[in-house]
Scaffold this motif. Structure first.
Motif, mmCIF file in Angstrom:
data_model
loop_
_atom_site.group_PDB
_atom_site.id
_atom_site.type_symbol
_atom_site.label_atom_id
_atom_site.label_comp_id
_atom_site.label_asym_id
_atom_site.label_seq_id
_atom_site.Cartn_x
_atom_site.Cartn_y
_atom_site.Cartn_z
ATOM 1 N N ILE A 131 0.854 -1.185 0.000
ATOM 2 C CA ILE A 131 0.000 0.000 0.000
ATOM 3 C C ILE A 131 0.891 1.237 0.000
ATOM 4 N N VAL A 132 0.587 2.178 -0.888
ATOM 5 C CA VAL A 132 1.348 3.430 -0.953
ATOM 6 C C VAL A 132 0.659 4.485 -0.104
ATOM 7 N N VAL A 133 1.463 5.253 0.625
ATOM 8 C CA VAL A 133 0.941 6.340 1.467
ATOM 9 C C VAL A 133 1.744 7.604 1.187
ATOM 10 N N PRO A 134 1.154 8.790 1.440
ATOM 11 C CA PRO A 134 1.914 10.040 1.249
ATOM 12 C C PRO A 134 3.124 10.074 2.181
ATOM 13 N N GLU A 135 4.218 10.638 1.709
ATOM 14 C CA GLU A 135 5.454 10.600 2.486
ATOM 15 C C GLU A 135 5.603 11.733 3.496
ATOM 16 N N ASP A 136 4.815 12.828 3.352
ATOM 17 C CA ASP A 136 4.945 13.890 4.352
ATOM 18 C C ASP A 136 4.260 13.447 5.641
ATOM 19 N N ALA A 137 4.847 13.787 6.766
ATOM 20 C CA ALA A 137 4.442 13.221 8.058
ATOM 21 C C ALA A 137 2.968 13.420 8.372
ATOM 22 N N SER A 138 2.423 14.602 8.111
ATOM 23 C CA SER A 138 1.036 14.862 8.504
ATOM 24 C C SER A 138 0.055 14.017 7.715
ATOM 25 N N ASN A 139 0.280 13.875 6.407
ATOM 26 C CA ASN A 139 -0.628 13.062 5.595
ATOM 27 C C ASN A 139 -0.364 11.574 5.747
ATOM 28 N N GLU A 140 0.871 11.206 6.088
ATOM 29 C CA GLU A 140 1.155 9.803 6.364
ATOM 30 C C GLU A 140 0.434 9.383 7.654
ATOM 31 N N TYR A 141 0.495 10.239 8.650
ATOM 32 C CA TYR A 141 -0.214 9.978 9.908
ATOM 33 C C TYR A 141 -1.722 9.876 9.647
ATOM 34 N N ARG A 142 -2.217 10.781 8.837
ATOM 35 C CA ARG A 142 -3.638 10.787 8.479
ATOM 36 C C ARG A 142 -4.024 9.486 7.771
ATOM 37 N N ALA A 143 -3.166 9.020 6.878
ATOM 38 C CA ALA A 143 -3.420 7.760 6.160
ATOM 39 C C ALA A 143 -3.457 6.585 7.122
ATOM 40 N N PHE A 144 -2.510 6.557 8.051
ATOM 41 C CA PHE A 144 -2.463 5.459 9.018
ATOM 42 C C PHE A 144 -3.668 5.485 9.960
ATOM 43 N N LEU A 145 -4.130 6.686 10.306
ATOM 44 C CA LEU A 145 -5.328 6.792 11.153
ATOM 45 C C LEU A 145 -6.541 6.188 10.445
ATOM 46 N N LEU A 146 -6.630 6.422 9.143
ATOM 47 C CA LEU A 146 -7.739 5.854 8.365
ATOM 48 C C LEU A 146 -7.656 4.331 8.375
ATOM 49 N N LEU A 147 -6.475 3.784 8.147
ATOM 50 C CA LEU A 147 -6.309 2.334 8.144
ATOM 51 C C LEU A 147 -6.544 1.743 9.535
ATOM 52 N N GLU A 148 -6.149 2.474 10.555
ATOM 53 C CA GLU A 148 -6.379 2.007 11.921
ATOM 54 C C GLU A 148 -7.872 1.990 12.241
ATOM 55 N N LYS A 149 -8.588 2.985 11.757
ATOM 56 C CA LYS A 149 -10.036 3.059 11.994
ATOM 57 C C LYS A 149 -10.740 1.811 11.466
ATOM 58 N N TYR A 150 -10.207 1.248 10.368
ATOM 59 C CA TYR A 150 -10.810 0.054 9.756
ATOM 60 C C TYR A 150 -10.055 -1.236 10.128
ATOM 61 N N ASN A 151 -9.287 -1.150 11.213
ATOM 62 C CA ASN A 151 -8.614 -2.327 11.805
ATOM 63 C C ASN A 151 -7.617 -3.012 10.873
ATOM 64 N N VAL A 152 -7.055 -2.258 9.968
ATOM 65 C CA VAL A 152 -6.028 -2.820 9.092
ATOM 66 C C VAL A 152 -4.688 -2.857 9.816
ATOM 67 N N ILE A 153 -4.407 -1.820 10.588
ATOM 68 C CA ILE A 153 -3.178 -1.736 11.368
ATOM 69 C C ILE A 153 -3.512 -1.148 12.739
ATOM 70 N N LYS A 154 -2.514 -1.124 13.605
ATOM 71 C CA LYS A 154 -2.634 -0.405 14.870
ATOM 72 C C LYS A 154 -1.369 0.423 15.058
ATOM 73 N N LEU A 155 -1.553 1.701 15.396
ATOM 74 C CA LEU A 155 -0.412 2.597 15.575
ATOM 75 C C LEU A 155 0.104 2.585 17.002
ATOM 76 N N LYS A 156 1.372 2.932 17.148
ATOM 77 C CA LYS A 156 1.937 3.132 18.479
ATOM 78 C C LYS A 156 1.324 4.389 19.095
#
Length: 267
Positions: A131-156
């Motif tokens: 899966i490709v995600v934006p490389e700038d920190a704010s949008n990468e974090y935003r992308a991971f939050l979306l995936l976490e919301k749908y239980n694809v991953i879990k963030l630290k």
């Protein structure tokens, strides 16, 4: 000695001249020079031109192909305001770049989404998919939050809007591979990866059907795109009139009808 004095004077004059050229703040209260990216920002700005003209304000829209130049242009006084970013992005780069800006108003949200040419649901994700995600920190974090919301991953718990990277993923059950790319380059990678998280403005500019997202943010997204100005300028009458025009019922209707949910008013 006379030559040395003359040389010193010339250097001083040149230095003053260069300083003046480097700082081009527009003091004309009847004109606003605003920088923006093409879609949807400049399109929305075009809609308020006639209204501002009626109020005696000339709105000049400068479209930047490279969004990374918009904040430096504002800092250097080449433009009076810019319209392309959310506050989270500005916060993530402000300290490092020395941007002393403030938010004049929230205008719209572009719900970020997961797109794919290969799968139609999260259930189809296989072990080891990319899966490709934006490389700038704010949008990468935003992308991971979306995936976490749908239980694809879990963030630290230490993951941050300012420093997020793939190393902030604590749980990744399907051993997904995350590739970081410049946001504007992501659409070109779709055919080579399983899926990609793309900002809506980038999807629109790339003629991607924004209704085809597998998952996306809701209308409650806090990532509102803003009008940014230099510190102390948001109370200028011309900036107030710009924000008032952009936050009008006419613009709300335009956004809703033009973008059909891909862009959502944030006022």
């Amino acid at each position: 000695m006379k030559k040395k004095i003359l040389a010193t004077v010339l250097i001083a004059i040149l230095s003053i001249s260069l300083t003046a050229c480097g700082k081009k703040e527009n003091d004309d209260e009847n004109k606003i020079v605003i920088g923006a990216v093409l879609t949807p920002h400049s399109e929305i700005l075009e809609q308020v031109k006639p209204k501002l003209k009626e109020e005696g304000i000339d709105l000049e829209i400068k479209v930047f192909d490279d969004s990374s130049q918009l904040n430096p242009a504002l800092k250097d006084g080449e433009i009076d305001a810019n319209y392309f970013q959310h506050k989270q992005y500005l916060d993530s780069v402000a300290d490092e770049k020395g941007f002393d800006f403030e938010v004049a108003g929230n205008i719209h949200v572009e719900p970020i989404g997961l797109y794919s040419d290969k799968i139609k649901s999260l259930d189809e994700l296989k072990d080891g998919d990319t899966i490709v995600v934006p490389e700038d920190a704010s949008n990468e974090y935003r992308a991971f939050l979306l995936l976490e919301k749908y239980n694809v991953i879990k963030l630290k718990s230490t993951a941050s809007n300012k420093t997020a990277t793939v190393n902030d993923i604590e749980e990744n059950p399907k051993h997904l591979v995350f590739k970081e790319l410049d946001g504007y380059q992501i659409p070109r990678s779709l055919q080579d990866v399983t899926a990609a998280i793309i900002n809506t403005n980038v999807a629109l500019q790339s003629d991607i059907d924004t209704s085809k997202t597998i998952i996306k943010e809701g209308s409650d997204s806090p990532y509102a795109n803003i009008i940014a100005v230099r510190k102390g300028d948001k109370d200028k009458e011309k900036i107030k009139k710009l924000v008032e025009a952009l936050q009008s019922d006419d613009i709300k209707k335009f956004i809703e009808e033009k973008y059909n949910g891909a862009v959502i008013p944030a006022f």
